[in-house]
Write an enzyme that holds these catalytic residues in place. Structure first.
Site, PDB file in Angstrom:
ATOM      1  N   GLY A 100       7.841   0.652  14.413  1.00 54.06           N
ATOM      2  CA  GLY A 100       7.203   1.742  13.660  1.00 54.06           C
ATOM      3  C   GLY A 100       5.841   1.347  13.132  1.00 54.06           C
ATOM      4  O   GLY A 100       5.408   0.201  13.255  1.00 54.06           O
ATOM      5  N   GLY A 102       3.835  -0.083  10.957  1.00 53.06           N
ATOM      6  CA  GLY A 102       3.999  -1.007   9.838  1.00 53.06           C
ATOM      7  C   GLY A 102       2.750  -1.157   8.993  1.00 53.06           C
ATOM      8  O   GLY A 102       2.807  -1.669   7.865  1.00 53.06           O
ATOM      9  N   ARG A 103       1.631  -0.753   9.556  1.00 47.03           N
ATOM     10  CA  ARG A 103       0.392  -0.798   8.766  1.00 47.03           C
ATOM     11  C   ARG A 103      -0.573   0.293   9.211  1.00 47.03           C
ATOM     12  O   ARG A 103      -1.789   0.153   9.111  1.00 47.03           O
ATOM     13  CB  ARG A 103      -0.270  -2.158   8.885  1.00 47.03           C
ATOM     14  CG  ARG A 103      -0.461  -2.649  10.317  1.00 47.03           C
ATOM     15  CD  ARG A 103      -1.266  -3.914  10.334  1.00 47.03           C
ATOM     16  NE  ARG A 103      -1.232  -4.523  11.659  1.00 47.03           N
ATOM     17  CZ  ARG A 103      -1.960  -5.560  12.000  1.00 47.03           C
ATOM     18  NH1 ARG A 103      -2.782  -6.102  11.113  1.00 47.03           N
ATOM     19  NH2 ARG A 103      -1.885  -6.065  13.205  1.00 47.03           N
ATOM     20  N   LYS A 129      -5.644   1.933   9.872  1.00 47.58           N
ATOM     21  CA  LYS A 129      -4.882   0.713  10.183  1.00 47.58           C
ATOM     22  C   LYS A 129      -5.210  -0.334   9.131  1.00 47.58           C
ATOM     23  O   LYS A 129      -6.367  -0.748   9.018  1.00 47.58           O
ATOM     24  CB  LYS A 129      -5.257   0.211  11.584  1.00 47.58           C
ATOM     25  CG  LYS A 129      -4.470  -1.010  12.044  1.00 47.58           C
ATOM     26  CD  LYS A 129      -4.719  -1.283  13.509  1.00 47.58           C
ATOM     27  CE  LYS A 129      -4.017  -2.551  13.973  1.00 47.58           C
ATOM     28  NZ  LYS A 129      -4.243  -2.800  15.399  1.00 47.58           N
ATOM     29  N   ASP A 141       2.542  -7.409   5.462  1.00 51.27           N
ATOM     30  CA  ASP A 141       1.918  -6.965   4.210  1.00 51.27           C
ATOM     31  C   ASP A 141       1.206  -5.627   4.353  1.00 51.27           C
ATOM     32  O   ASP A 141       0.588  -5.145   3.400  1.00 51.27           O
ATOM     33  CB  ASP A 141       0.941  -8.041   3.687  1.00 51.27           C
ATOM     34  CG  ASP A 141      -0.147  -8.379   4.698  1.00 51.27           C
ATOM     35  OD1 ASP A 141      -0.232  -7.690   5.738  1.00 51.27           O
ATOM     36  OD2 ASP A 141      -0.916  -9.323   4.436  1.00 51.27           O
ATOM     37  N   GLY A 142       1.260  -5.043   5.554  1.00 53.22           N
ATOM     38  CA  GLY A 142       0.627  -3.738   5.744  1.00 53.22           C
ATOM     39  C   GLY A 142      -0.884  -3.816   5.847  1.00 53.22           C
ATOM     40  O   GLY A 142      -1.556  -2.778   5.850  1.00 53.22           O
ATOM     41  N   ARG A 199       3.526   6.276  21.811  1.00 56.45           N
ATOM     42  CA  ARG A 199       3.716   5.073  22.638  1.00 56.45           C
ATOM     43  C   ARG A 199       4.981   5.204  23.468  1.00 56.45           C
ATOM     44  O   ARG A 199       5.863   6.011  23.131  1.00 56.45           O
ATOM     45  CB  ARG A 199       3.869   3.858  21.700  1.00 56.45           C
ATOM     46  CG  ARG A 199       2.690   3.680  20.768  1.00 56.45           C
ATOM     47  CD  ARG A 199       3.120   3.040  19.433  1.00 56.45           C
ATOM     48  NE  ARG A 199       2.001   3.092  18.477  1.00 56.45           N
ATOM     49  CZ  ARG A 199       1.147   2.109  18.287  1.00 56.45           C
ATOM     50  NH1 ARG A 199       1.293   0.976  18.917  1.00 56.45           N
ATOM     51  NH2 ARG A 199       0.147   2.238  17.447  1.00 56.45           N
ATOM     52  N   ASP A 268       5.670  -1.145  22.872  1.00 51.56           N
ATOM     53  CA  ASP A 268       5.200  -0.417  21.691  1.00 51.56           C
ATOM     54  C   ASP A 268       3.666  -0.397  21.632  1.00 51.56           C
ATOM     55  O   ASP A 268       3.099   0.253  20.760  1.00 51.56           O
ATOM     56  CB  ASP A 268       5.777  -1.018  20.406  1.00 51.56           C
ATOM     57  CG  ASP A 268       5.553  -2.512  20.296  1.00 51.56           C
ATOM     58  OD1 ASP A 268       6.089  -3.244  21.146  1.00 51.56           O
ATOM     59  OD2 ASP A 268       4.823  -2.943  19.390  1.00 51.56           O
ATOM     60  N   ASN A 269       3.016  -1.103  22.531  1.00 52.77           N
ATOM     61  CA  ASN A 269       1.549  -1.065  22.582  1.00 52.77           C
ATOM     62  C   ASN A 269       1.047  -0.298  23.799  1.00 52.77           C
ATOM     63  O   ASN A 269      -0.129  -0.385  24.138  1.00 52.77           O
ATOM     64  CB  ASN A 269       0.979  -2.494  22.609  1.00 52.77           C
ATOM     65  CG  ASN A 269       1.166  -3.203  21.276  1.00 52.77           C
ATOM     66  OD1 ASN A 269       1.317  -2.558  20.241  1.00 52.77           O
ATOM     67  ND2 ASN A 269       1.168  -4.521  21.291  1.00 52.77           N
TER      68      ASN A 269
HETATM   69  P1  AMP Z   1       1.675  -5.626  17.053  1.00 53.95           P
HETATM   70  O1  AMP Z   1       2.165  -6.934  17.606  1.00 53.95           O
HETATM   71  O2  AMP Z   1       0.382  -5.738  16.309  1.00 53.95           O
HETATM   72  O3  AMP Z   1       1.650  -4.545  18.066  1.00 53.95           O
HETATM   73  O4  AMP Z   1       2.714  -5.184  15.943  1.00 53.95           O
HETATM   74  C1  AMP Z   1       4.087  -5.000  16.171  1.00 53.95           C
HETATM   75  C2  AMP Z   1       4.724  -4.322  14.984  1.00 53.95           C
HETATM   76  O5  AMP Z   1       4.494  -5.063  13.787  1.00 53.95           O
HETATM   77  C3  AMP Z   1       4.213  -2.928  14.706  1.00 53.95           C
HETATM   78  O6  AMP Z   1       5.277  -2.165  14.248  1.00 53.95           O
HETATM   79  C4  AMP Z   1       3.193  -3.153  13.625  1.00 53.95           C
HETATM   80  O7  AMP Z   1       2.993  -2.014  12.839  1.00 53.95           O
HETATM   81  C5  AMP Z   1       3.838  -4.271  12.832  1.00 53.95           C
HETATM   82  N1  AMP Z   1       2.862  -5.102  12.102  1.00 53.95           N
HETATM   83  C6  AMP Z   1       1.960  -5.970  12.631  1.00 53.95           C
HETATM   84  N2  AMP Z   1       1.247  -6.546  11.656  1.00 53.95           N
HETATM   85  C7  AMP Z   1       1.689  -6.059  10.481  1.00 53.95           C
HETATM   86  C8  AMP Z   1       1.350  -6.258   9.103  1.00 53.95           C
HETATM   87  N3  AMP Z   1       0.385  -7.104   8.732  1.00 53.95           N
HETATM   88  N4  AMP Z   1       2.029  -5.559   8.176  1.00 53.95           N
HETATM   89  C9  AMP Z   1       3.003  -4.714   8.526  1.00 53.95           C
HETATM   90  N5  AMP Z   1       3.368  -4.464   9.791  1.00 53.95           N
HETATM   91  C10 AMP Z   1       2.726  -5.131  10.762  1.00 53.95           C
HETATM   92 MG    MG Z   2       1.130  -2.703  18.082  1.00 56.31          MG
END
Ligand code: AMP
Ligand code: MG
Length: 507
Positions: A100, A102-103, A129, A141-142, A199, A268-269
């Site tokens: 989901g 997350g940030r 973002k 940490d979002g 996605r 998810d990307n």
């Molecule tokens: P990513 O590898 O960047 O595609 O992230 C995978 C998942 O981790 C996604 O759901 C992002 O929203 C979450 N995510 C990545 N970095 C953070 C962060 N600093 N705080 C909260 N969620 C994160």
């Molecule tokens: Mg991502």
């Protein structure tokens, strides 16, 4: 700096629509972003602003401050009700379950559009973002650090100007808020734009959790948003899958030909639009090595340059499986996936044909292209410079090979020279004048890409509070195919002592 004030109103009080809410409460969480303390506009894309009919660099401090507050999620206009969406996904080949936003906060959508940058979509979702934690943040940490935010901001706009489908970046807002990664860094927020941020993982989420009514609503929504013709097909979900296959095959051909390595092709990307999404540990190839990945977390090289098309197919298979409850018949879903390879290969071949200036396909061209790529790999020749400089090779057999080109093939010069002889023989066929061929090749072989060392330099300056290097880099990347002789330094390969891109998922 562009000033748009004369032609566009300052519309800080934007009216965001939020139609995604109508899908149902299982699709999102309503969350207000935390925002940033004392936010400041660090960078603005004038092109992306124009897309929305906005004027972000008004040069009126109070208004620009209001933009910074809005696009960090610190102060929102009345009626703006942000949401975070839920999705799941496969990461590095394993089912990761629920992820989901997350940030990321979806502020909503705006419907103005700039016909000069038309890509067939008039509604743009506006997403922050890094504006704080959400119910999907898990241990995160979002936040997003300035370093990775500049990379995403610059690369998405650079890709757009290269002609590669991508989410856009509207602006970058900075602050002094400290965040901990491998070292202490500061937080920033990038505002991203896309007609849809859906996605593959959104479909996986509802399918694998058995929420098939919701899955159908999501398919209908996605079809209406990005591929309305599918609604008239006998099997709309199958038509949706077929469209994603085609768009993804085209995108992979574009990534491969520009030497772009995404770095984290988890499901998810992957965007249903077939656009580049989520810029993390990406890189543009310097010296050509098909096994290269800039992502140090990816020790097995799952997402290396040479594996991207196969991984895209793997991800499409995961999507097909997720859509099966709607498609019904596994065989037709498999047929849709089987179309990926020929579509990718054809698109890749056509692009390489153009990159080499070969004109219409002839017998023997496949071997000629393969031998060129093999020579580049053997010599670790710079991807961007090799293609660009090949355009300046005189076709005549007696002309010397220009030093600038020869110097890229010094490890094994002999096979390269033999290849040049074959290439020159082949060039008699389109029979274009050298200048004409160069012109055509320059249109598809960029001179400027967002090389790692250029990004690093801009980031180091920005971390010290000076965005002028990042802004100049952005201005150069706006015209990647132009010669821009005054900016020759930006076209150079990384200096010998530059560190190779070594990036992690930490951002
Ligand atoms: P990513 O590898 O960047 O595609 O992230 C995978 C998942 O981790 C996604 O759901 C992002 O929203 C979450 N995510 C990545 N970095 C953070 C962060 N600093 N705080 C909260 N969620 C994160
Ligand atoms: Mg991502």
């Amino acid at each position: 700096m562009d000033s748009c004030m004369q032609v566009m109103p300052n519309r800080v009080d934007l009216g965001f629509d939020q139609p995604y809410r109508n899908l149902g409460s299982e699709f999102f969480s309503a969350v207000r972003p935390v925002g940033l303390p004392a936010p400041r506009l660090g960078m603005v894309s004038a092109d992306a602003s124009r897309l929305l009919g906005l004027c972000l660099e008004s040069r009126r401090p109070a208004i620009d401050q209001a933009w910074a507050e809005l696009f960090s999620g610190t102060t929102l206009p009345a009626g703006c009700e942000p949401i975070c969406t839920v999705y799941s996904g496969h990461q590095f080949g394993n089912w990761a379950g629920q992820l989901g936003d997350g940030r990321a906060h979806l502020l909503g959508e705006l419907s103005t559009s700039d016909p000069t940058q038309d890509c067939g979509y008039a509604r743009w979702e506006v997403q922050l973002k890094g504006a704080g934690r959400t119910p999907y943040s898990r241990h995160g940490d979002g936040r997003a650090v300035l370093r990775s935010s500049i990379r995403e901001f610059l690369c998405s706009e650079a890709m757009w100007h290269l002609g590669i489908p991508t989410t856009r970046a509207l602006c970058l807002v900075t602050s002094s808020l400290a965040v901990a990664r491998e070292r202490m860094e500061t937080a920033a927020v990038v505002t991203r734009l896309a007609p849809s941020f859906i996605r593959f993982g959104h479909f996986e989420h509802f399918s694998y959790s058995g929420q098939h009514a919701a899955l159908r609503r999501l398919a209908d929504w996605t079809i209406a948003r990005i591929d309305p013709a599918c609604a008239d097909a006998a099997n709309p979900a199958l038509a949706l899958l077929q469209g994603v296959v085609t768009r993804t095959a085209q995108l992979m051909a574009q990534w491969q030909c520009i030497g772009f390595i995404h770095g984290v092709m988890n499901t998810d990307n992957m965007s249903m639009l077939g656009w580049t999404l989520d810029y993390g540990p990406f890189a543009f190839m310097d010296g050509f090595d098909p096994a290269h990945t800039p992502n140090t977390t990816d020790r097995a090289g799952r997402y290396a340059w040479g594996r991207q098309p196969a991984i895209a197919r793997w991800n499409l298979l995961a999507l097909a499986q997720a859509l099966l409850p709607l498609i019904g018949e596994p065989r037709v879903a498999m047929d849709a996936i089987a179309a990926f390879e020929p579509q990718f290969s054809q698109a890749m071949r056509a692009r390489l044909q153009d990159k080499l200036g070969l004109g219409a396909l002839q017998d023997g061209d496949d071997a000629l292209v393969d031998t060129w790529l093999a020579a580049m790999a053997e010599n670790r020749s710079d991807w961007t410079l090799s293609f660009r400089r090949l355009g300046s090779l005189p076709a005549h057999v007696d002309s010397p090979i220009p030093d600038a080109l020869q110097s890229l093939f010094t490890t094994r010069p002999q096979p390269f020279r033999a290849w040049v002889a074959d290439y020159r023989r082949r060039l008699r066929q389109p029979g274009l004048a050298d200048a004409e061929r160069k012109l055509a090749m320059d249109l598809v072989n960029p001179r400027f890409v967002l090389r790692h060392h250029l990004a690093q330099h801009a980031i180091a300056q920005a971390e010290a509070g000076d965005f002028s290097a990042a802004r100049e880099l952005m201005a150069v990347l706006r015209y990647p195919y132009a010669e821009q002789p005054e900016h020759a330094a930006y076209a150079a390969a990384p200096p010998q002592d530059a560190e190779a891109p070594a990036l992690s998922c930490s951002s």
